[in-house]
Scaffold this active site. Structure first.
Site, mmCIF file in Angstrom:
data_model
loop_
_atom_site.group_PDB
_atom_site.id
_atom_site.type_symbol
_atom_site.label_atom_id
_atom_site.label_comp_id
_atom_site.label_asym_id
_atom_site.label_seq_id
_atom_site.Cartn_x
_atom_site.Cartn_y
_atom_site.Cartn_z
ATOM 1 N N SER A 22 87.544 68.303 27.564
ATOM 2 C CA SER A 22 88.142 69.222 26.637
ATOM 3 C C SER A 22 87.700 69.015 25.189
ATOM 4 O O SER A 22 87.915 69.905 24.356
ATOM 5 C CB SER A 22 89.660 69.103 26.707
ATOM 6 O OG SER A 22 90.074 67.815 26.298
ATOM 7 N N LYS A 33 89.098 66.505 16.457
ATOM 8 C CA LYS A 33 89.573 67.439 17.487
ATOM 9 C C LYS A 33 90.915 68.010 17.053
ATOM 10 O O LYS A 33 91.761 67.272 16.509
ATOM 11 C CB LYS A 33 89.701 66.682 18.814
ATOM 12 C CG LYS A 33 90.062 67.522 20.029
ATOM 13 C CD LYS A 33 90.116 66.632 21.282
ATOM 14 C CE LYS A 33 90.369 67.414 22.551
ATOM 15 N NZ LYS A 33 90.390 66.548 23.761
ATOM 16 N N SER A 47 87.632 63.661 29.069
ATOM 17 C CA SER A 47 87.389 64.647 28.008
ATOM 18 C C SER A 47 86.590 64.179 26.806
ATOM 19 O O SER A 47 86.251 65.007 25.953
ATOM 20 C CB SER A 47 88.712 65.222 27.511
ATOM 21 O OG SER A 47 89.121 66.236 28.386
HETATM 22 N N1 GLN Z 1 89.054 67.863 32.678
HETATM 23 C C1 GLN Z 1 90.242 67.089 32.914
HETATM 24 C C2 GLN Z 1 91.438 67.996 32.874
HETATM 25 O O1 GLN Z 1 91.263 69.156 32.829
HETATM 26 C C3 GLN Z 1 90.360 66.013 31.894
HETATM 27 C C4 GLN Z 1 90.816 66.505 30.600
HETATM 28 C C5 GLN Z 1 91.003 65.443 29.590
HETATM 29 O O2 GLN Z 1 90.489 64.334 29.736
HETATM 30 N N2 GLN Z 1 91.789 65.749 28.583
HETATM 31 O O3 GLN Z 1 92.549 67.588 32.877
#
Ligand code: GLN
Length: 478
Positions: free
Chosen positions: A142, A67, A166
């Site tokens: 994400s 990532k 995420s």
């Molecule tokens: N979807 C969640 C957010 O927008 C979690 C994101 C994540 O785990 N980095 O913060």
């Protein structure tokens, strides 16, 4: 060639060991596959063997997708943000370094929601990633790029980060395995910070054995991250075939009573619960009374921490700089041009929640809810080895469907947010296919298993047994 791409990494390593093909052939096959990325899943790809990797070690030169939130020495690292365009870190994240030391070779850097803020990858500064099962739909976020490359046969495995879901949510939407380890199991050094008390690195893989293989290399104490402790005794490869005597709790707040869980997702979840019982596991309903407040607490705590972490992007130290002359104007122009809408929304929310006079009412209160959620899990783990839930309330949704409604987007993480708030590990495995609510071709559904802190070995074993019983072998069309 395509035969090589069908293997899991553990399977490929066995064949490389047996001399059936070389690690260079294997790496080359993946470089070629990654070169055909039509999902906008990669932000950078290797076109040959990356410098500085010997290919020696347990991982024998296998490729890995990373990532773009992990710093990679000399290779652009953007965290999905325009504000970091052109930033080439002078060092690599510990997770990346450990992989290199074990012999893995960097295949590419994957697209992601900007600074890991999002559940659909639509918040990337470099365009959305498409779901390999249906290119009109999101891969989740994400770590959407990491999930899409693994599901779409553009990488054999990948690493991502999970702050509120995420890793697990995109794994669920793409039909692969995703694991968020216990907070502190893996070093966060060189992983661009979003919400430091929640962020954790973990594997996205085709199966549970590969997740164990990857976590085994990633975990460990790191003097560069004082919150890292590793996993005592290391990670063993799973081999359990039954679930005799293993106790599973189904929290009604995150399953039966949860709002917004699609009926197709419920059906697949129930079928997996039946399989647990057939394998000898004991399943009972339980409760996590404060879990329903997870999203509210998370959307105070995560933006609060983000507002502090993102203060460093000022046009002086990294990447983008806009405007010259007046210093304050340069800060303003750089941050207005470099950050996307969701990042700005969170900086404002977080700054507000931490401001004098409001700190107690918002941040203090959210921290108390966080403690309550952790206590709920402690109570549940007195009776159960694991808690199980659907990973995501829905299958992959359409691109554009939730962009104008941040609240509905935030609810994507309803079932995944309580675990990082409590610091505990959780894994999502593909459990079957279900049609989306509005109808259409079937899409993957993830099943989540959460356990007490540092229960990774037992969790991988349970997930392995269930994975075998489920026998999920669907692949994206085409
Ligand atoms: N979807 C969640 C957010 O927008 C979690 C994101 C994540 O785990 N980095 O913060």
């Amino acid at each position: 060639m395509s035969e090589l791409l069908d293997l899991t990494v553990a399977g490929a390593l066995a064949r490389i060991g047996a001399g059936e093909f070389s690690s260079d052939e294997y790496f080359g096959a993946w470089v070629e596959a990654a070169g055909g990325d039509e999902l906008n899943a990669y932000l950078w790809r290797a076109d040959r063997d990356p410098p500085g990797t010997s290919g020696d070690g347990d991982l024998a030169g296998v490729p890995i997708a990373v990532k773009d939130i992990f710093c990679t020495e000399g290779i652009q690292t953007t965290a999905g943000s325009r504000i970091l365009e052109g930033y080439r870190p002078p060092y690599s994240a510990t997770a990346v370094r450990r992989l290199g030391d074990a012999g893995a070779r960097l295949l590419g850097k994957t697209n992601m929601d900007e600074f890991a803020m999002g559940s659909s990858n639509e918040n990337s500064g470099y365009g959305p990633v498409l779901n390999p099962w249906d290119r009109e739909r999101v891969p989740g976020g994400s770590s959407g790029g990491s999930a899409a490359v693994v599901a779409g046969r553009l990488a054999p495995w990948a690493i991502g980060t999970d702050t509120g879901g995420s890793i697990r949510q995109p794994a669920s939407l793409c039909g692969i395995v995703g694991m968020k380890p216990t907070y502190g199991a893996v070093s966060r050094y060189g992983m661009i910070a979003f919400a430091s008390s929640l962020d954790q690195c973990g594997p996205l893989t085709r199966d549970v054995t590969d997740a164990a293989l990857l976590l085994r290399v990633l975990e460990g104490r790191d003097p560069c991250d004082s919150t890292s402790v590793g996993i005592e005794g290391g990670v063993k490869l799973p081999g359990r075939e039954d679930l005799d005597g293993v106790r599973f709790g189904v929290p009604r707040e995150l399953a039966a009573d949860a709002e917004g869980i699609e009926s197709g997702v419920s059906d697949v979840f129930e079928a997996a619960v039946k399989l647990i019982e057939e394998l000898g596991g004991e399943v009972e309903e339980t409760e996590l009374p404060h879990a329903a407040h997870g999203i509210s607490a998370y959307y105070v705590i995560a933006p609060a921490e983000a507002s502090a972490n993102l203060a460093r992007y000022d046009g002086v130290r990294y990447g983008l700089r806009e405007g010259d002359g007046d210093l304050a104007a340069m800060y303003e122009h750089t941050r207005s041009a470099g950050f996307g809408a969701e990042v700005k929304r969170r900086i404002m929310l977080g700054t507000y929640a931490l401001s004098a006079g409001y700190y107690e009412a918002y941040y203090g209160q959210a921290q108390r809810v966080r403690t309550k959620i952790a206590e709920d899990f402690e109570r549940a783990f007195e009776r159960f080895d694991f808690v199980v839930t659907p990973t995501s309330p829905t299958v992959a949704f359409e691109i554009g469907e939730r962009v104008d409604d941040p609240l509905s987007m935030y609810l994507s993480d309803y079932c995944t947010v309580p675990m990082p708030l409590a610091g505990i590990p959780a894994i999502s495995i593909p459990a079957g296919l279900a049609p989306p609510q509005g109808g259409g071709p079937e899409l993957p559904v993830g099943f989540q298993i959460a356990g007490p802190a540092f229960s990774e070995n037992a969790m991988l074993d349970a997930a392995y047994a269930l994975e075998r019983a489920i026998g999920f072998d669907a692949t994206p069309p085409g």
